[in-house]
Design a protein around this motif. Structure first.
Motif, PDB file in Angstrom:
ATOM      1  N   GLU A  37     -21.719 -91.008 -52.126  1.00 22.09           N
ATOM      2  CA  GLU A  37     -22.945 -90.511 -52.854  1.00 22.09           C
ATOM      3  C   GLU A  37     -22.454 -89.068 -53.249  1.00 22.09           C
ATOM      4  OE1 GLU A  37     -26.258 -91.271 -52.751  1.00 22.09           O
ATOM      5  OE2 GLU A  37     -25.372 -93.328 -52.284  1.00 22.09           O
ATOM      6  N   ASP A  38     -21.106 -88.832 -53.476  1.00 20.61           N
ATOM      7  CA  ASP A  38     -20.533 -87.535 -53.557  1.00 20.61           C
ATOM      8  C   ASP A  38     -21.530 -86.174 -53.101  1.00 20.61           C
ATOM      9  OD1 ASP A  38     -18.881 -85.765 -55.216  1.00 20.61           O
ATOM     10  OD2 ASP A  38     -20.617 -85.794 -57.059  1.00 20.61           O
ATOM     11  N   ALA A  39     -21.687 -86.438 -51.989  1.00 24.59           N
ATOM     12  CA  ALA A  39     -22.431 -85.632 -51.339  1.00 24.59           C
ATOM     13  C   ALA A  39     -21.710 -84.618 -50.186  1.00 24.59           C
ATOM     14  CB  ALA A  39     -23.597 -86.262 -50.294  1.00 24.59           C
ATOM     15  N   TYR A  40     -20.364 -84.604 -50.281  1.00 21.35           N
ATOM     16  CA  TYR A  40     -19.713 -84.056 -49.025  1.00 21.35           C
ATOM     17  C   TYR A  40     -19.627 -82.778 -49.316  1.00 21.35           C
ATOM     18  CZ  TYR A  40     -16.418 -83.596 -45.286  1.00 21.35           C
ATOM     19  OH  TYR A  40     -15.695 -83.528 -44.151  1.00 21.35           O
ATOM     20  N   TRP A  41     -19.675 -82.279 -50.737  1.00 21.56           N
ATOM     21  CA  TRP A  41     -19.830 -80.712 -50.820  1.00 21.56           C
ATOM     22  C   TRP A  41     -20.942 -80.100 -50.270  1.00 21.56           C
ATOM     23  CZ3 TRP A  41     -24.050 -78.797 -53.695  1.00 21.56           C
ATOM     24  CH2 TRP A  41     -24.776 -79.936 -54.395  1.00 21.56           C
ATOM     25  N   GLN A  42     -22.088 -80.677 -50.206  1.00 20.12           N
ATOM     26  CA  GLN A  42     -23.317 -80.245 -49.334  1.00 20.12           C
ATOM     27  C   GLN A  42     -23.471 -80.478 -47.916  1.00 20.12           C
ATOM     28  OE1 GLN A  42     -26.711 -81.167 -51.399  1.00 20.12           O
ATOM     29  NE2 GLN A  42     -26.135 -83.195 -51.668  1.00 20.12           N
ATOM     30  N   SER A  43     -22.470 -81.336 -47.400  1.00 17.97           N
ATOM     31  CA  SER A  43     -22.389 -81.825 -45.943  1.00 17.97           C
ATOM     32  C   SER A  43     -22.437 -80.912 -44.855  1.00 17.97           C
ATOM     33  CB  SER A  43     -21.505 -83.064 -45.976  1.00 17.97           C
ATOM     34  OG  SER A  43     -21.486 -83.338 -44.521  1.00 17.97           O
ATOM     35  N   ASP A  44     -23.142 -80.907 -43.983  1.00 13.87           N
ATOM     36  CA  ASP A  44     -22.833 -80.247 -42.518  1.00 13.87           C
ATOM     37  C   ASP A  44     -21.679 -80.383 -41.974  1.00 13.87           C
ATOM     38  OD1 ASP A  44     -25.250 -79.138 -43.047  1.00 13.87           O
ATOM     39  OD2 ASP A  44     -26.558 -80.244 -41.448  1.00 13.87           O
ATOM     40  N   LEU A  45     -21.001 -81.469 -42.331  1.00 15.25           N
ATOM     41  CA  LEU A  45     -19.615 -81.749 -41.861  1.00 15.25           C
ATOM     42  C   LEU A  45     -18.503 -80.708 -42.246  1.00 15.25           C
ATOM     43  CD1 LEU A  45     -19.240 -85.719 -42.444  1.00 15.25           C
ATOM     44  CD2 LEU A  45     -19.688 -84.405 -40.190  1.00 15.25           C
ATOM     45  N   ASN A  46     -19.033 -79.612 -43.378  1.00 17.89           N
ATOM     46  CA  ASN A  46     -17.807 -78.835 -43.476  1.00 17.89           C
ATOM     47  C   ASN A  46     -18.059 -77.745 -42.458  1.00 17.89           C
ATOM     48  OD1 ASN A  46     -17.093 -79.126 -46.485  1.00 17.89           O
ATOM     49  ND2 ASN A  46     -19.432 -79.745 -46.785  1.00 17.89           N
ATOM     50  N   ILE A  47     -19.143 -77.602 -41.803  1.00 19.66           N
ATOM     51  CA  ILE A  47     -19.319 -76.646 -40.841  1.00 19.66           C
ATOM     52  C   ILE A  47     -18.463 -77.049 -39.615  1.00 19.66           C
ATOM     53  CG2 ILE A  47     -20.767 -75.437 -38.895  1.00 19.66           C
ATOM     54  CD1 ILE A  47     -22.922 -75.527 -41.210  1.00 19.66           C
ATOM     55  N   LEU A  48     -18.182 -78.394 -39.269  1.00 16.69           N
ATOM     56  CA  LEU A  48     -17.465 -79.029 -38.082  1.00 16.69           C
ATOM     57  C   LEU A  48     -16.059 -78.549 -38.564  1.00 16.69           C
ATOM     58  CD1 LEU A  48     -18.673 -82.426 -36.822  1.00 16.69           C
ATOM     59  CD2 LEU A  48     -18.587 -80.192 -35.787  1.00 16.69           C
ATOM     60  N   GLU A  49     -15.718 -78.646 -39.907  1.00 17.45           N
ATOM     61  CA  GLU A  49     -14.367 -78.861 -40.363  1.00 17.45           C
ATOM     62  C   GLU A  49     -13.761 -77.241 -40.337  1.00 17.45           C
ATOM     63  OE1 GLU A  49     -12.575 -81.909 -43.104  1.00 17.45           O
ATOM     64  OE2 GLU A  49     -14.412 -81.112 -44.114  1.00 17.45           O
ATOM     65  N   ALA A  50     -14.874 -76.404 -40.590  1.00 19.13           N
ATOM     66  CA  ALA A  50     -14.503 -75.008 -40.637  1.00 19.13           C
ATOM     67  C   ALA A  50     -14.394 -74.239 -39.089  1.00 19.13           C
ATOM     68  CB  ALA A  50     -15.414 -74.191 -41.329  1.00 19.13           C
ATOM     69  N   GLY A  51     -14.782 -75.002 -37.898  1.00 17.08           N
ATOM     70  CA  GLY A  51     -14.798 -74.551 -36.763  1.00 17.08           C
ATOM     71  C   GLY A  51     -15.984 -74.449 -35.913  1.00 17.08           C
ATOM     72  N   GLY A  52     -17.074 -75.096 -36.644  1.00 14.55           N
ATOM     73  CA  GLY A  52     -18.360 -75.242 -35.817  1.00 14.55           C
ATOM     74  C   GLY A  52     -18.759 -74.044 -35.228  1.00 14.55           C
ATOM     75  N   LYS A  53     -18.964 -73.689 -34.145  1.00 19.80           N
ATOM     76  CA  LYS A  53     -19.966 -72.712 -33.590  1.00 19.80           C
ATOM     77  C   LYS A  53     -19.151 -71.335 -33.747  1.00 19.80           C
ATOM     78  CE  LYS A  53     -21.109 -70.522 -29.220  1.00 19.80           C
ATOM     79  NZ  LYS A  53     -21.114 -70.761 -27.568  1.00 19.80           N
ATOM     80  N   ASP A  54     -18.001 -71.257 -33.728  1.00 25.58           N
ATOM     81  CA  ASP A  54     -17.093 -70.036 -33.907  1.00 25.58           C
ATOM     82  C   ASP A  54     -17.234 -69.693 -35.569  1.00 25.58           C
ATOM     83  OD1 ASP A  54     -16.369 -69.937 -31.414  1.00 25.58           O
ATOM     84  OD2 ASP A  54     -14.486 -70.572 -31.761  1.00 25.58           O
ATOM     85  N   PHE A  55     -17.290 -70.866 -36.276  1.00 25.23           N
ATOM     86  CA  PHE A  55     -17.539 -70.317 -37.661  1.00 25.23           C
ATOM     87  C   PHE A  55     -18.759 -69.784 -38.065  1.00 25.23           C
ATOM     88  CE2 PHE A  55     -18.877 -72.245 -41.889  1.00 25.23           C
ATOM     89  CZ  PHE A  55     -18.009 -71.820 -42.737  1.00 25.23           C
ATOM     90  N   LEU A  56     -19.908 -70.095 -37.352  1.00 28.47           N
ATOM     91  CA  LEU A  56     -21.155 -69.954 -37.874  1.00 28.47           C
ATOM     92  C   LEU A  56     -21.456 -68.431 -37.118  1.00 28.47           C
ATOM     93  CD1 LEU A  56     -23.227 -72.929 -37.052  1.00 28.47           C
ATOM     94  CD2 LEU A  56     -22.778 -72.060 -39.411  1.00 28.47           C
ATOM     95  N   LEU A  57     -21.043 -68.094 -35.947  1.00 31.22           N
ATOM     96  CA  LEU A  57     -21.359 -66.972 -35.268  1.00 31.22           C
ATOM     97  C   LEU A  57     -20.536 -65.714 -35.720  1.00 31.22           C
ATOM     98  CD1 LEU A  57     -22.744 -68.758 -33.478  1.00 31.22           C
ATOM     99  CD2 LEU A  57     -21.685 -67.722 -31.257  1.00 31.22           C
ATOM    100  N   GLU A  58     -19.325 -65.989 -36.165  1.00 35.76           N
ATOM    101  CA  GLU A  58     -18.355 -64.833 -36.563  1.00 35.76           C
ATOM    102  C   GLU A  58     -19.049 -63.718 -37.302  1.00 35.76           C
ATOM    103  OE1 GLU A  58     -15.789 -62.415 -38.970  1.00 35.76           O
ATOM    104  OE2 GLU A  58     -16.735 -64.367 -39.655  1.00 35.76           O
ATOM    105  N   PRO A  59     -19.802 -64.245 -38.412  1.00 30.75           N
ATOM    106  CA  PRO A  59     -20.396 -63.193 -39.403  1.00 30.75           C
ATOM    107  C   PRO A  59     -21.644 -62.374 -38.676  1.00 30.75           C
ATOM    108  CG  PRO A  59     -20.133 -65.274 -40.536  1.00 30.75           C
ATOM    109  CD  PRO A  59     -19.766 -65.469 -39.018  1.00 30.75           C
TER     110      PRO A  59
END
Length: 260
Positions: A37-59
């Motif tokens: 579907e060419d939808a990976y660029w907007q997928s929430d899986l990007n958050i998992l790959e980037a570190g999940g909770k830590d990625f979201l909370l750091e900022p």
């Protein structure tokens, strides 16, 4: 009046086909669907790959310290749930469509947190820098719902989802809103419209999901605006709309309280 139930982890387990907390747990079928579907660029899986909770909370750590402390203590790891269904919903039609959404759990309540793609990043530039660099640095929306779908999120900072334009709410308050309310808003907010496009958008609604009461706080911002002002409407009193002097501090205190 029936008490509304926020979507919780037990409901998520019932309705999602499966839930993962690690990118390696995602099945080939689901990955193939997203890529096809060419939808990976907007997928929430990007958050998992980037570190999940830590990625979201750091900022949030420096710019929203109260909320950061609450989420650090009470938030679960980041999850993504997958659901297959048929479209249209006819039993004879093969199951050929998939949704997948990411979330944190705070005291067993689902807090939907969606990935910030390049398109949403452009829209979010109208926010004050300390909000853009905290809540919206690595995501485009936070909020709760009463269903499996993170649409029309409530209680937290939910970007520009669903029927969020101010003109959606005015007829609820006054059937003669074009005569009684609109001139006041135009005087207070000169860039209220771009042509026929209503730019004043609700990004935080303090009411419970699906509530139609006109009691509660709403925060608005001018989409693609340059002032970066955040406007506050209390109990749908648009006549007395005003902007927050210290939005970062106000939002931090509000979100920390609401998450608990």
């Amino acid at each position: 009046m029936m008490k509304e139930i926020l979507f919780n982890y037990e409901k998520a387990q019932e309705e999602f086909d499966y839930i993962v907390s690690n990118i390696n747990q995602v099945g080939k079928k689901e990955l193939d669907y997203i890529n096809d579907e060419d939808a990976y660029w907007q997928s929430d899986l990007n958050i998992l790959e980037a570190g999940g909770k830590d990625f979201l909370l750091e900022p949030l750590q420096t710019l929203q310290p109260l909320s950061y402390a609450v989420l650090s203590e009470y938030a679960s790891e980041y999850y993504v749930g997958f659901q297959w269904f048929n479209m249209p919903p006819i039993p004879t039609v093969p199951i050929n469509t998939m949704y997948h959404f990411g979330f944190l759990l705070v005291k067993n309540r689902l807090i939907w947190v969606n990935y910030k793609d390049c398109i949403s990043a452009d829209y979010l530039k109208c926010f004050p820098k300390n909000i853009l660099d905290s809540w919206f640095k690595n995501s485009r929306s936070w909020g709760v719902s009463s269903t499996i779908s993170p649409v029309n999120l409530r209680l937290l900072l939910s970007g520009f989802g669903g029927a969020s334009a101010f003109i959606y709410y005015l007829p609820i308050v006054d059937k003669n809103w074009k005569r009684n309310i609109l001139p006041v808003l135009k005087e207070k907010i000169p860039d209220l419209y771009n042509g026929d496009y209503p730019k004043l958008r609700c990004f935080l609604d303090s009411r419970l999901p699906e509530s139609k009461e006109i009691i509660g706080d709403q925060l608005y911002i001018v989409a693609r605006g340059v002032s970066q002002k955040i406007y506050w409407v209390k109990d749908f009193d648009f006549i007395n709309i005003h902007y927050l002097e210290n939005p970062a501090e106000a939002l931090d205190a509000y979100c920390a309280h609401t998450l608990l």
